[in-house]
Design a protein around this motif. Structure first.
Motif, PDB file in Angstrom:
ATOM      1  N   ASP A  83       9.959  57.287  58.940  1.00 14.60           N
ATOM      2  CA  ASP A  83      10.143  58.732  58.808  1.00 14.60           C
ATOM      3  C   ASP A  83      10.427  59.361  60.175  1.00 14.60           C
ATOM      4  OD1 ASP A  83       9.684  58.588  56.118  1.00 14.60           O
ATOM      5  OD2 ASP A  83       7.675  59.484  56.177  1.00 14.60           O
ATOM      6  N   ARG A  84      11.133  60.467  60.127  1.00 11.44           N
ATOM      7  CA  ARG A  84      11.423  61.271  61.314  1.00 11.44           C
ATOM      8  C   ARG A  84      11.098  62.711  60.970  1.00 11.44           C
ATOM      9  NH1 ARG A  84      15.188  61.402  65.837  1.00 11.44           N
ATOM     10  NH2 ARG A  84      16.039  63.491  66.153  1.00 11.44           N
ATOM     11  N   VAL A  85      10.225  63.318  61.762  1.00  8.84           N
ATOM     12  CA  VAL A  85       9.802  64.696  61.509  1.00  8.84           C
ATOM     13  C   VAL A  85      10.201  65.545  62.706  1.00  8.84           C
ATOM     14  CG1 VAL A  85       7.856  66.214  61.042  1.00  8.84           C
ATOM     15  CG2 VAL A  85       7.864  63.896  60.108  1.00  8.84           C
ATOM     16  N   GLU A  86      10.951  66.592  62.450  1.00  7.99           N
ATOM     17  CA  GLU A  86      11.403  67.485  63.512  1.00  7.99           C
ATOM     18  C   GLU A  86      10.660  68.812  63.412  1.00  7.99           C
ATOM     19  OE1 GLU A  86      15.583  67.839  64.049  1.00  7.99           O
ATOM     20  OE2 GLU A  86      15.995  65.752  63.469  1.00  7.99           O
ATOM     21  N   LEU A  87      10.044  69.191  64.516  1.00  8.38           N
ATOM     22  CA  LEU A  87       9.342  70.459  64.632  1.00  8.38           C
ATOM     23  C   LEU A  87       9.895  71.188  65.849  1.00  8.38           C
ATOM     24  CD1 LEU A  87       5.769  68.975  64.123  1.00  8.38           C
ATOM     25  CD2 LEU A  87       7.089  70.224  62.407  1.00  8.38           C
ATOM     26  N   PRO A  88       9.653  72.481  65.976  1.00  5.16           N
ATOM     27  CA  PRO A  88      10.166  73.184  67.151  1.00  5.16           C
ATOM     28  C   PRO A  88       9.694  72.537  68.455  1.00  5.16           C
ATOM     29  CG  PRO A  88       9.412  74.754  65.510  1.00  5.16           C
ATOM     30  CD  PRO A  88       8.992  73.397  65.016  1.00  5.16           C
ATOM     31  N   GLY A  89      10.628  72.004  69.219  1.00  2.00           N
ATOM     32  CA  GLY A  89      10.323  71.402  70.506  1.00  2.00           C
ATOM     33  C   GLY A  89       9.813  69.976  70.462  1.00  2.00           C
ATOM     34  N   ILE A  90       9.625  69.428  69.274  1.00  2.00           N
ATOM     35  CA  ILE A  90       9.037  68.091  69.133  1.00  2.00           C
ATOM     36  C   ILE A  90       9.752  67.313  68.033  1.00  2.00           C
ATOM     37  CG2 ILE A  90       6.934  66.798  68.511  1.00  2.00           C
ATOM     38  CD1 ILE A  90       5.333  69.199  69.534  1.00  2.00           C
ATOM     39  N   VAL A  91       9.984  66.030  68.293  1.00  2.00           N
ATOM     40  CA  VAL A  91      10.468  65.115  67.257  1.00  2.00           C
ATOM     41  C   VAL A  91       9.484  63.949  67.192  1.00  2.00           C
ATOM     42  CG1 VAL A  91      12.310  63.571  66.507  1.00  2.00           C
ATOM     43  CG2 VAL A  91      12.879  65.733  67.637  1.00  2.00           C
ATOM     44  N   VAL A  92       9.065  63.600  65.987  1.00  2.00           N
ATOM     45  CA  VAL A  92       8.132  62.487  65.788  1.00  2.00           C
ATOM     46  C   VAL A  92       8.812  61.412  64.965  1.00  2.00           C
ATOM     47  CG1 VAL A  92       5.908  61.755  64.853  1.00  2.00           C
ATOM     48  CG2 VAL A  92       6.149  64.050  65.858  1.00  2.00           C
ATOM     49  N   GLU A  93       8.903  60.223  65.520  1.00  2.00           N
ATOM     50  CA  GLU A  93       9.357  59.041  64.788  1.00  2.00           C
ATOM     51  C   GLU A  93       8.117  58.252  64.388  1.00  2.00           C
ATOM     52  OE1 GLU A  93      12.490  58.246  64.077  1.00  2.00           O
ATOM     53  OE2 GLU A  93      13.715  59.423  65.477  1.00  2.00           O
ATOM     54  N   VAL A  94       8.014  57.915  63.121  1.00  2.00           N
ATOM     55  CA  VAL A  94       6.858  57.176  62.612  1.00  2.00           C
ATOM     56  C   VAL A  94       7.219  55.692  62.576  1.00  2.00           C
ATOM     57  CG1 VAL A  94       5.165  57.020  60.756  1.00  2.00           C
ATOM     58  CG2 VAL A  94       6.316  59.207  61.214  1.00  2.00           C
ATOM     59  N   VAL A  95       6.347  54.863  63.171  1.00  2.00           N
ATOM     60  CA  VAL A  95       6.643  53.435  63.328  1.00  2.00           C
ATOM     61  C   VAL A  95       5.496  52.600  62.769  1.00  2.00           C
ATOM     62  CG1 VAL A  95       8.144  53.806  65.324  1.00  2.00           C
ATOM     63  CG2 VAL A  95       5.693  53.433  65.678  1.00  2.00           C
ATOM     64  N   PRO A  96       5.745  51.323  62.454  1.00  2.00           N
ATOM     65  CA  PRO A  96       4.691  50.491  61.867  1.00  2.00           C
ATOM     66  C   PRO A  96       3.578  50.168  62.860  1.00  2.00           C
ATOM     67  CG  PRO A  96       6.889  49.519  61.546  1.00  2.00           C
ATOM     68  CD  PRO A  96       7.032  50.620  62.551  1.00  2.00           C
ATOM     69  N   ALA A  97       2.401  49.897  62.303  1.00  2.00           N
ATOM     70  CA  ALA A  97       1.248  49.423  63.080  1.00  2.00           C
ATOM     71  C   ALA A  97       0.449  48.492  62.176  1.00  2.00           C
ATOM     72  CB  ALA A  97       0.391  50.597  63.533  1.00  2.00           C
ATOM     73  N   TYR A  98       0.215  47.268  62.635  1.00  2.00           N
ATOM     74  CA  TYR A  98      -0.524  46.318  61.787  1.00  2.00           C
ATOM     75  C   TYR A  98      -0.974  45.118  62.611  1.00  2.00           C
ATOM     76  CZ  TYR A  98       4.101  44.029  61.597  1.00  2.00           C
ATOM     77  OH  TYR A  98       5.302  43.441  61.928  1.00  2.00           O
ATOM     78  N   ASN A  99      -1.932  44.383  62.061  1.00  2.00           N
ATOM     79  CA  ASN A  99      -2.401  43.153  62.680  1.00  2.00           C
ATOM     80  C   ASN A  99      -1.587  41.962  62.185  1.00  2.00           C
ATOM     81  OD1 ASN A  99      -5.813  44.284  62.455  1.00  2.00           O
ATOM     82  ND2 ASN A  99      -4.569  44.170  64.304  1.00  2.00           N
ATOM     83  N   THR A 100      -1.393  41.021  63.075  1.00  2.00           N
ATOM     84  CA  THR A 100      -0.672  39.793  62.715  1.00  2.00           C
ATOM     85  C   THR A 100      -1.585  38.582  62.627  1.00  2.00           C
ATOM     86  OG1 THR A 100      -0.175  39.375  65.047  1.00  2.00           O
ATOM     87  CG2 THR A 100       1.465  40.607  63.777  1.00  2.00           C
ATOM     88  N   ASN A 101      -2.722  38.625  63.310  1.00  2.00           N
ATOM     89  CA  ASN A 101      -3.600  37.456  63.331  1.00  2.00           C
ATOM     90  C   ASN A 101      -5.050  37.818  63.032  1.00  2.00           C
ATOM     91  OD1 ASN A 101      -4.318  38.774  65.673  1.00  2.00           O
ATOM     92  ND2 ASN A 101      -3.611  37.175  67.071  1.00  2.00           N
ATOM     93  N   THR A 103      -7.445  40.718  60.071  1.00  2.00           N
ATOM     94  CA  THR A 103      -7.305  41.397  58.775  1.00  2.00           C
ATOM     95  C   THR A 103      -7.719  42.869  58.779  1.00  2.00           C
ATOM     96  OG1 THR A 103      -9.537  40.676  58.133  1.00  2.00           O
ATOM     97  CG2 THR A 103      -7.691  39.217  57.562  1.00  2.00           C
ATOM     98  N   PHE A 104      -8.002  43.434  59.950  1.00  2.00           N
ATOM     99  CA  PHE A 104      -8.518  44.801  59.987  1.00  2.00           C
ATOM    100  C   PHE A 104      -7.473  45.850  59.607  1.00  2.00           C
ATOM    101  CE2 PHE A 104     -10.872  42.337  63.221  1.00  2.00           C
ATOM    102  CZ  PHE A 104     -12.133  42.371  62.628  1.00  2.00           C
TER     103      PHE A 104
END
Length: 203
Positions: A83-101, A103-104
């Motif tokens: 997702d990409r969210v545009e607000l006045p003066g700010i742009v937020v790109e949402v990126v993945p976050a996860y464990n690979t090794n 289970t948390f």
């Protein structure tokens, strides 16, 4: 821009742009009213309804994964990786976050990190994650890297990731409370080939 970024302990970050941005507010002692609050996932040390309320005002935008919304104020918006969210003066790109090794933080949970563009700079907040392939595509001036191990990357793994990303500067976070210590922050600085600033905790 680095002077406008404040580490409030553990994984909580405040960015004093216009508007003020909080990321994963928890144990906030001296709240400022935020224009934007970002929540990476629903673990208690990242999603604190009381702290979100403390830093929010009538016009505050709150972005979080869908499974967090039940604990957030009405009007909070669900986001997912890509997702990409545009607000006045700010742009937020949402990126993945996860464990690979471990289970948390399973990839299937859809939890996230954020790339924030503000005042001509890009700031990457990875969330609770291991070093994942998606990081190689991140382009950011400032990277706020979890280094505490156990639930996230170790200091060495975090340094390896920033060495590939090549930001202008990196800041170690996710240490000093629950897990990780100043030793991890210093190891991260030692192993990193990019400049590292170990910030003191700000109230």
């Amino acid at each position: 821009m680095l002077k406008k970024i404040f580490w409030l302990g553990h994984s909580t970050v405040r960015i004093d742009t216009e508007p003020v941005i909080y990321i994963d507010p928890w144990k906030v002692k001296k709240p400022k009213k935020a224009g934007l609050v970002l929540v990476s996932h629903c673990h208690y040390d990242h999603l604190s309804p009381a702290d979100v309320k403390k830093v929010s005002g009538p016009g505050t935008v709150v972005l979080a994964p869908a499974d967090c919304l039940g604990d957030l104020p009405e009007g909070a918006r669900a986001v997912k990786a890509g997702d990409r969210v545009e607000l006045p003066g700010i742009v937020v790109e949402v990126v993945p976050a996860y464990n690979t090794n471990k289970t948390f933080h399973p990839k299937a949970s859809g939890w996230v990190g954020f790339v924030i563009e503000a005042e001509g700079r890009c700031i990457y907040y990875p969330g609770d994650t291991d070093a994942i392939p998606e990081m190689d595509k991140i382009r950011a001036d400032i990277v706020l890297m979890p280094v505490g191990g156990t639930y996230t990357m170790t200091a060495a793994e975090a340094a390896d990731a920033v060495n590939r990303m090549k930001p202008v500067v990196a800041v170690p976070i996710h240490w000093g409370d629950i897990v990780g210590s100043e030793v991890d922050a210093k190891k991260f600085k030692e192993y990193s080939m990019v400049p590292v600033e170990i910030k003191p905790v700000t109230d």
